[in-house]
Motif scaffolding. Sequence first.
Motif, PDB file in Angstrom:
ATOM      1  N   ALA A   1     -22.937 -42.716  53.878  1.00 33.44           N
ATOM      2  CA  ALA A   1     -22.061 -42.645  52.709  1.00 33.44           C
ATOM      3  C   ALA A   1     -22.598 -41.646  51.691  1.00 33.44           C
ATOM      4  O   ALA A   1     -21.823 -40.914  51.055  1.00 33.44           O
ATOM      5  N   GLN A   2     -23.915 -41.583  51.527  1.00 35.77           N
ATOM      6  CA  GLN A   2     -24.504 -40.628  50.585  1.00 35.77           C
ATOM      7  C   GLN A   2     -24.231 -39.193  51.033  1.00 35.77           C
ATOM      8  O   GLN A   2     -23.967 -38.315  50.205  1.00 35.77           O
ATOM      9  N   GLU A   3     -24.291 -38.969  52.339  1.00 42.32           N
ATOM     10  CA  GLU A   3     -24.012 -37.623  52.843  1.00 42.32           C
ATOM     11  C   GLU A   3     -22.553 -37.235  52.587  1.00 42.32           C
ATOM     12  O   GLU A   3     -22.258 -36.094  52.183  1.00 42.32           O
ATOM     13  N   LEU A   4     -21.645 -38.178  52.805  1.00 41.11           N
ATOM     14  CA  LEU A   4     -20.233 -37.913  52.543  1.00 41.11           C
ATOM     15  C   LEU A   4     -19.989 -37.719  51.048  1.00 41.11           C
ATOM     16  O   LEU A   4     -19.185 -36.876  50.637  1.00 41.11           O
ATOM     17  N   HIS A   5     -20.714 -38.499  50.225  1.00 40.39           N
ATOM     18  CA  HIS A   5     -20.606 -38.356  48.772  1.00 40.39           C
ATOM     19  C   HIS A   5     -21.045 -36.962  48.342  1.00 40.39           C
ATOM     20  O   HIS A   5     -20.408 -36.329  47.476  1.00 40.39           O
ATOM     21  N   ALA A   6     -22.096 -36.467  48.953  1.00 38.95           N
ATOM     22  CA  ALA A   6     -22.575 -35.128  48.612  1.00 38.95           C
ATOM     23  C   ALA A   6     -21.537 -34.076  48.978  1.00 38.95           C
ATOM     24  O   ALA A   6     -21.375 -33.063  48.264  1.00 38.95           O
ATOM     25  N   ARG A   7     -20.829 -34.287  50.058  1.00 42.36           N
ATOM     26  CA  ARG A   7     -19.804 -33.326  50.467  1.00 42.36           C
ATOM     27  C   ARG A   7     -18.646 -33.284  49.469  1.00 42.36           C
ATOM     28  O   ARG A   7     -18.222 -32.212  49.036  1.00 42.36           O
ATOM     29  N   VAL A   8     -18.123 -34.462  49.078  1.00 42.89           N
ATOM     30  CA  VAL A   8     -16.935 -34.472  48.211  1.00 42.89           C
ATOM     31  C   VAL A   8     -17.284 -34.096  46.779  1.00 42.89           C
ATOM     32  O   VAL A   8     -16.407 -33.634  46.033  1.00 42.89           O
ATOM     33  N   THR A   9     -18.528 -34.310  46.355  1.00 46.91           N
ATOM     34  CA  THR A   9     -18.929 -33.867  45.013  1.00 46.91           C
ATOM     35  C   THR A   9     -19.421 -32.427  45.035  1.00 46.91           C
ATOM     36  O   THR A   9     -19.589 -31.816  43.983  1.00 46.91           O
ATOM     37  N   GLY A  10     -19.608 -31.907  46.246  1.00 54.73           N
ATOM     38  CA  GLY A  10     -20.094 -30.530  46.367  1.00 54.73           C
ATOM     39  C   GLY A  10     -19.013 -29.519  46.635  1.00 54.73           C
ATOM     40  O   GLY A  10     -19.310 -28.332  46.841  1.00 54.73           O
ATOM     41  N   GLY A  11     -17.770 -29.978  46.656  1.00 54.60           N
ATOM     42  CA  GLY A  11     -16.676 -29.026  46.804  1.00 54.60           C
ATOM     43  C   GLY A  11     -15.736 -29.276  47.962  1.00 54.60           C
ATOM     44  O   GLY A  11     -14.638 -28.709  48.005  1.00 54.60           O
ATOM     45  N   ASP A  12     -16.126 -30.105  48.937  1.00 59.48           N
ATOM     46  CA  ASP A  12     -15.222 -30.403  50.045  1.00 59.48           C
ATOM     47  C   ASP A  12     -14.037 -31.224  49.544  1.00 59.48           C
ATOM     48  O   ASP A  12     -14.180 -32.058  48.645  1.00 59.48           O
ATOM     49  N   ASP A  13     -12.864 -31.003  50.150  1.00 56.50           N
ATOM     50  CA  ASP A  13     -11.673 -31.729  49.748  1.00 56.50           C
ATOM     51  C   ASP A  13     -11.797 -33.202  50.113  1.00 56.50           C
ATOM     52  O   ASP A  13     -12.074 -33.553  51.273  1.00 56.50           O
ATOM     53  N   PHE A  14     -11.594 -34.080  49.118  1.00 56.09           N
ATOM     54  CA  PHE A  14     -11.776 -35.516  49.327  1.00 56.09           C
ATOM     55  C   PHE A  14     -10.845 -36.031  50.423  1.00 56.09           C
ATOM     56  O   PHE A  14     -11.266 -36.784  51.314  1.00 56.09           O
ATOM     57  N   ALA A  15      -9.573 -35.639  50.365  1.00 56.78           N
ATOM     58  CA  ALA A  15      -8.608 -36.143  51.339  1.00 56.78           C
ATOM     59  C   ALA A  15      -8.968 -35.723  52.751  1.00 56.78           C
ATOM     60  O   ALA A  15      -8.854 -36.513  53.704  1.00 56.78           O
ATOM     61  N   ASP A  16      -9.426 -34.482  52.914  1.00 59.52           N
ATOM     62  CA  ASP A  16      -9.812 -34.008  54.246  1.00 59.52           C
ATOM     63  C   ASP A  16     -11.010 -34.791  54.781  1.00 59.52           C
ATOM     64  O   ASP A  16     -11.037 -35.187  55.956  1.00 59.52           O
TER      65      ASP A  16
END
Length: 362
Positions: A239-254
């Motif tokens: 979950a932390q890795e996914l959190h880093a992705r969505v707060t780092g610019g990746d689209d949340f919905a994707d």
Amino acid sequence: MFLKKTALTSILALLLAACSSNAPVPDEPASSEAPQYRSAGLDNEAAQSSPEDAQPESAGSISAVGPVASVNGEEIGAEEFNAQVAMLQAQAQLPPELLQQMSSQIIENLIDQRLVNQAIEQSGVEPSQEEIDARLQEYREEFEASALEMYGEEIDFDEYIAQAGISPEEIRESVYQAVAIEKILMADGLELPDEEEAQTFYNENPEAFTRGEEVRARHILVRVDSENPEDWEAARQEAQELHARVTGGDDFADVARENSDDGSAQAGGDLGSFGRGRMVPEFEEAAFALQVDEISEPVRSDFGWHIIQVTERSDEEVMTFDSVKDQLTRELRNQALQESLGTYVAQLREEAEIETYPENIQ
């Protein structure tokens, strides 16, 4: 809220009548709130499925092998009863044992429908095509407006009834019956509520017109189906890795579509709008603490770890009478019509010759 609930339940009742002749369903449809998912909602058993996901059971079903009733000399045939059973299985996936218990109620509802049809024929009332078109358009607009308010997305009325397995001819026939029976009841002395009575209802029921604080949120779930602490820790790290992705610019919905272990994944994690008391406590506390577009740290619940993003917020709001008077008046009229119809059908039953043949159900 009163208007949300009554607007859609009125239309859904019409749709059920169109394809089922008022056949019973075991529970009221969940028609007044946003869709819920097992990963966040309080009802852990209420996983959502689309109409096309529902498949009728083919084994162990009950069926009629002959007429199930006679109403004033007109038989209600096996095919009508079996159609109701098939509809119930397809829409609610009911087990044979429950269907067996409901068989007598199915027959009674078919009898009521036949009585109403006979009354319309005998009355000579024939709604015009213009009246049917106008009423159908009224239903369509009311349904779509209410669905948009509730779910935050457009739901096409015609597509919805098609997915429910109801043909345009069936829905028009249902509207024809609704308009005809209304004319009969009005001729029999029914007086429908007016704007003044709507104002009285509004004044006496302020809570019904108060929209509580709501948020619209989406989430990503890393599900944990274990009590092992190591499994929970591994899931937290994911979950932390996914959190880093969505707060780092990746689209949340994707990211939700690709990684979330929840039925909402296909919708980009979107859970729709909800008020307090609808979600499990940990999820609710985190969601209502967020500002719009803010993303939470991983939040633990009994389902696993959630990453939550709030996309909309609305404060508590009291709707003015002017903003609701037209719809409220319609709903009060609908309620009066339903109550009058119940009394009318009871009278038809008293005067009718009715026989039932439960022995023809196997």
